[in-house]
Write a protein that holds these residues in place. Structure first.
Motif, short mmCIF file in Angstrom:
data_model
loop_
_atom_site.label_atom_id
_atom_site.label_comp_id
_atom_site.label_asym_id
_atom_site.label_seq_id
_atom_site.Cartn_x
_atom_site.Cartn_y
_atom_site.Cartn_z
N HIS A 108 0.92 -1.65 -0.12
CA HIS A 108 0.10 0.36 -0.32
C HIS A 108 1.09 0.91 0.17
CE1 HIS A 108 1.34 -0.63 3.81
NE2 HIS A 108 1.26 0.82 4.59
N ARG A 109 0.36 2.30 -0.06
CA ARG A 109 1.10 3.44 0.55
C ARG A 109 0.37 4.20 1.13
NH1 ARG A 109 2.56 1.09 -3.48
NH2 ARG A 109 3.05 1.76 -5.87
N ASN A 110 0.91 5.05 1.70
CA ASN A 110 0.23 5.27 3.15
C ASN A 110 -0.29 7.21 2.43
OD1 ASN A 110 1.21 4.84 5.68
ND2 ASN A 110 3.40 5.32 5.00
N PRO A 111 -0.53 7.08 3.19
CA PRO A 111 -2.05 8.48 3.39
C PRO A 111 -1.48 10.08 2.86
CG PRO A 111 -3.25 7.31 4.70
CD PRO A 111 -1.40 6.76 4.73
N ALA A 112 -1.69 10.20 2.12
CA ALA A 112 -1.01 11.71 2.06
C ALA A 112 -1.12 12.77 3.19
CB ALA A 112 -1.37 12.86 0.64
N SER A 113 -2.57 12.55 3.25
CA SER A 113 -2.48 13.63 4.89
C SER A 113 -2.01 13.31 5.90
CB SER A 113 -4.11 13.34 5.43
OG SER A 113 -4.64 12.01 5.33
N LEU A 114 -1.82 12.07 5.90
CA LEU A 114 -0.62 11.67 7.02
C LEU A 114 0.55 12.26 6.81
CD1 LEU A 114 -0.29 10.16 9.59
CD2 LEU A 114 -0.20 7.97 8.88
N VAL A 115 1.28 11.94 5.68
CA VAL A 115 2.84 12.45 4.55
C VAL A 115 2.65 14.28 5.20
CG1 VAL A 115 4.31 12.97 3.62
CG2 VAL A 115 2.61 10.07 3.40
N GLY A 125 -6.55 3.47 8.87
CA GLY A 125 -5.07 2.49 9.50
C GLY A 125 -4.61 2.80 7.62
N ALA A 126 -3.39 2.93 7.34
CA ALA A 126 -2.43 2.90 5.93
C ALA A 126 -3.60 1.76 4.91
CB ALA A 126 -1.28 2.94 5.72
N ALA A 127 -3.20 0.47 4.92
CA ALA A 127 -3.39 -0.49 4.08
C ALA A 127 -5.03 -0.23 3.30
CB ALA A 127 -2.64 -2.08 4.18
N SER A 128 -6.10 -0.31 4.91
CA SER A 128 -6.74 -0.85 4.61
C SER A 128 -7.76 0.72 3.90
CB SER A 128 -7.92 -1.01 5.97
OG SER A 128 -7.67 0.49 6.31
N HIS A 129 -7.32 2.27 4.19
CA HIS A 129 -7.80 3.36 3.91
C HIS A 129 -7.30 3.42 2.38
CE1 HIS A 129 -8.53 7.61 3.80
NE2 HIS A 129 -7.48 7.38 3.02
N TRP A 130 -5.97 3.09 1.93
CA TRP A 130 -5.28 2.87 0.63
C TRP A 130 -6.36 1.48 -0.17
CZ3 TRP A 130 -2.49 4.80 -2.82
CH2 TRP A 130 -2.09 4.26 -3.75
N ILE A 131 -6.59 0.91 0.80
CA ILE A 131 -8.02 -0.79 -0.13
C ILE A 131 -8.87 -0.06 -1.01
CG2 ILE A 131 -9.12 -2.41 -0.34
CD1 ILE A 131 -5.94 -3.11 1.20
N ALA A 132 -9.40 1.02 0.34
CA ALA A 132 -11.14 0.77 0.14
C ALA A 132 -10.81 1.83 -0.91
CB ALA A 132 -11.22 1.81 1.34
N ALA A 133 -9.74 3.13 -0.77
CA ALA A 133 -9.76 3.99 -2.10
C ALA A 133 -10.00 3.81 -3.59
CB ALA A 133 -8.99 5.59 -1.53
N ALA A 134 -9.39 2.28 -3.64
CA ALA A 134 -9.38 1.47 -4.95
C ALA A 134 -10.81 1.62 -5.62
CB ALA A 134 -8.31 1.26 -4.85
N ASP A 135 -11.00 2.52 -6.99
CA ASP A 135 -12.22 2.30 -8.05
C ASP A 135 -11.56 1.44 -8.49
OD1 ASP A 135 -10.39 3.93 -9.86
OD2 ASP A 135 -11.82 5.50 -9.01
N GLU A 136 -12.79 1.32 -9.34
CA GLU A 136 -12.49 0.26 -10.75
C GLU A 136 -11.56 0.84 -11.96
OE1 GLU A 136 -15.80 -1.27 -11.78
OE2 GLU A 136 -16.89 -1.28 -10.02
N ASP A 137 -10.85 1.57 -11.89
CA ASP A 137 -9.60 2.46 -12.91
C ASP A 137 -8.50 2.36 -11.80
OD1 ASP A 137 -11.65 2.77 -14.48
OD2 ASP A 137 -11.88 5.01 -13.82
#
Length: 597
Positions: A278-285, A418-430
């Motif tokens: 995953h990638r860390n959220p931009a807001s957290l960085v 949660g960095a990974a779960s947030h990354w996955i939740a934000a992944a759309d079908e593109d």
């Protein structure tokens, strides 16, 4: 000669009792293991005169590499170490701790142990039997044994590497001699594993060169081919679906995610996990940079690589989990007596880890940081593992499903993700997710489809059991399937409710028991249902059923194990000690399997 060799050496045609023993032996093995046995048997038949040599112990000139692994890291390190030893010309065998015959320990001369530590200083499930034997009065004295231990741990847990230390100390107590000192690796394994491996192999080449070889038979091996995509080269899997599967009224977000594996060559079995980088959220960085007054564009060189600080924080550093080295670094820079005291107290450190993310610690203990020091103090980003929620028989080889709880909460006046779960939740079908398959050989359905299975999976712990039910239905298994599911509210959090109801109607699921903790005045969990159904559950187990537990290790798994022990004692007429021993035997036999985290 062991039982299998005795039966294989017998005349053609097996009596009923011997057929039963053979079925018991292969029950629960995966296809690769079954093919290995078939090849070994064929070799025995083709070379009958070699059988006598094979029986003679080769321990005097052989290195045994023993591993205990919960998530696959120890297995990977042990496999590589064994391959390097074999490439060096050393006679070597690689053995999973759960498959090791402890009676052989007294005859071992050279032993390398790679073991992880779980939870509060506990062994991996597949090493429990070996650890218990080694700690018991049955363990033999080992004056002829030379050994080395590599412990793998996670410094975000207070009991870091406790199991590696315990095994190293116990082997020495039994009279064995350290071939190489204990090595302890954090989640960044390679900087510790590589020098340990190099040093141990150099010593082994020197020692084994002086041992005279004895007659032996070269074992047949299943050809191991690494897939094109793996942990270090993940596959960019296109997102096919990303659907919320709790009600709008729920204050939690749980996602059902479907990914395409087409073109990857990746294959999985029910019980395996999918690793996601995953990638860390931009807001957290941004929050890190603001809290420490650092420039995200500043170039930082670390481990021979140079890139902007923002890139290090986004892609390569752990920003949501504390570790002991980070606490030590913050304590030193902030000159914090409180943090130094916490580092000396397992309870205080556990409380700190449970209540703080790294950003909380840095804000609470301000200090001067430069970009290079921050990158060095933060531990490397690691992939998250999610139990696979689909069977390839049901969804096709080129598709994989996940069940992901999205972590989000407020603490210290700030939102936390949660960095990974947030990354996955934000992944759309593109989008694509970088993934790999993490095999879990300990968490497999029984090879005998007539066996009953009991599945205990509260919350997202139900994910692998969706795969199990699909697999058993598609395979035409005749054994019964019993699912125990728990969550907070039946109206909001009944994950895959429609599918379970359809499975009951179709006969793919024979029994479903649920516990919704917040739907009554007194909280009710799966362990309460287990106790209520104790007589039936014990009857299933006594009749040969396999039982599986998936979910939270910190509390749920312990409570479920305690309930199972009470059930075995009450309904099996056993003492508490005998009940625990009975469950340990089920673990060793592969009939009690846990995928807990």
């Amino acid at each position: 000669m062991n039982a299998l060799q005795a039966h294989l050496a017998s005349s053609p045609g097996l009596a009923d009792d011997r057929q039963a023993l053979l079925r018991q032996l292969v029950d629960g093995l995966d296809p690769a293991q079954l093919y290995w046995i078939a090849a070994w048997v064929a070799n025995q038949a083709a070379h009958p005169t070699a059988r006598q040599g094979a029986v003679a112990p080769a321990n005097a000139t052989r290195l045994t590499v023993l591993y205990g692994s919960q998530t696959g890291n120890a297995r990977r390190v042990a496999e590589r170490f064994a391959a390097e030893a074999e490439a060096s010309g050393l006679p070597v065998r690689l053995v999973r701790a759960g498959a090791y015959a402890t009676r052989e320990l007294a005859d071992e001369r050279y032993l390398a142990v790679v073991v992880s530590t779980q939870g509060e200083g506990e062994p991996p499930d597949d090493a429990r039997g070996f650890v218990e034997f080694l700690a018991s009065r049955r363990a033999p004295k080992l004056p002829k044994l030379q050994y080395t231990v590599l412990g793998l741990g996670d410094s975000s847990y207070p009991q870091f590497n406790a199991m590696g230390r315990a095994l190293d100390a116990r082997l020495a107590e039994l009279g064995a001699q350290r071939l190489a000192p204990l090595a302890e690796a954090d989640i960044d394994i390679e900087p510790v594993a590589a020098p340990w491996s190099e040093g141990a192999l150099a010593l082994l080449r020197e020692r084994l060169a002086h041992d005279a070889p004895i007659a032996s038979v070269t074992p047949l091996r299943v050809a191991a081919t690494r897939p094109q995509f793996h942990r270090d080269r993940p596959f960019p899997a296109p997102v096919l679906a990303n659907q919320r599967i709790v009600s709008r009224a729920s204050d939690r977000d749980v996602r059902h995610v479907e990914l395409s594996l087409e073109g990857s060559g990746l294959r999985y079995a029910p019980g395996d996990a999918l690793g996601v980088w995953h990638r860390n959220p931009a807001s957290l960085v941004t929050a890190f940079l603001a809290a420490l007054s650092l420039d995200g564009d500043a170039a930082v060189t670390h481990d021979g690589r140079t890139q902007p600080l923002r890139e290090w924080l986004t892609r390569e550093r752990e920003l949501t989990r504390l570790s002991r080295p980070l606490v030590q670094a913050v304590a030193g820079r902030a000159d914090s007596a409180g943090l130094r005291a916490a580092l000396q107290s397992p309870d205080a450190l556990r409380e700190l880890f449970d209540s703080h993310q790294p950003i909380d610690l840095l804000r609470a203990h301000p200090a001067d940081w430069d970009a290079a020091a921050l990158v060095a103090a933060l531990r490397p980003l690691t992939p998250r593992l999610y139990s696979i929620a689909s069977s390839p028989r049901a969804v096709g080889d080129d598709e994989v499903h996940l069940t992901v709880a999205v972590v989000g909460y407020h603490a210290y006046g700030e939102p936390h993700l949660g960095a990974a779960s947030h990354w996955i939740a934000a992944a759309d079908e593109d989008a694509t997710l970088d993934v790999f398959i993490e095999p879990n050989e300990r968490f497999r359905l029984p090879a005998d489809g007539a066996r009953d299975v009991i599945m205990i999976g509260p919350g997202t712990g139900v994910a692998p059991f969706r795969a199990f039910v699909q697999e058993r239905q598609q395979a035409g298994a005749t054994g019964r399937n019993w699912l125990l599911f728990g969550n907070r509210h039946v109206a909001d959090d009944f994950l895959y409710q429609v599918e379970w109801q359809q499975a009951l109607k179709d006969g793919a699921l024979h029994r479903l028991d649920v516990a919704f903790s917040r739907d009554q005045a007194q909280k009710r969990y799966v362990q309460h249902v287990l106790r209520e159904r104790g007589a039936e559950l014990y009857d299933w187990l006594a009749g040969g059923a396999h039982i599986y537990v998936c979910g939270d290790a910190a509390q749920m798994a312990k409570d479920v194990h305690s309930a199972l022990a009470d059930i075995v004692a009450t309904h099996g007429g056993k003492t508490p000690e005998a009940a625990q021993a009975w469950l340990s035997e089920l673990l060793q036999d592969g009939r009690y399997a846990r995928d807990v985290y």
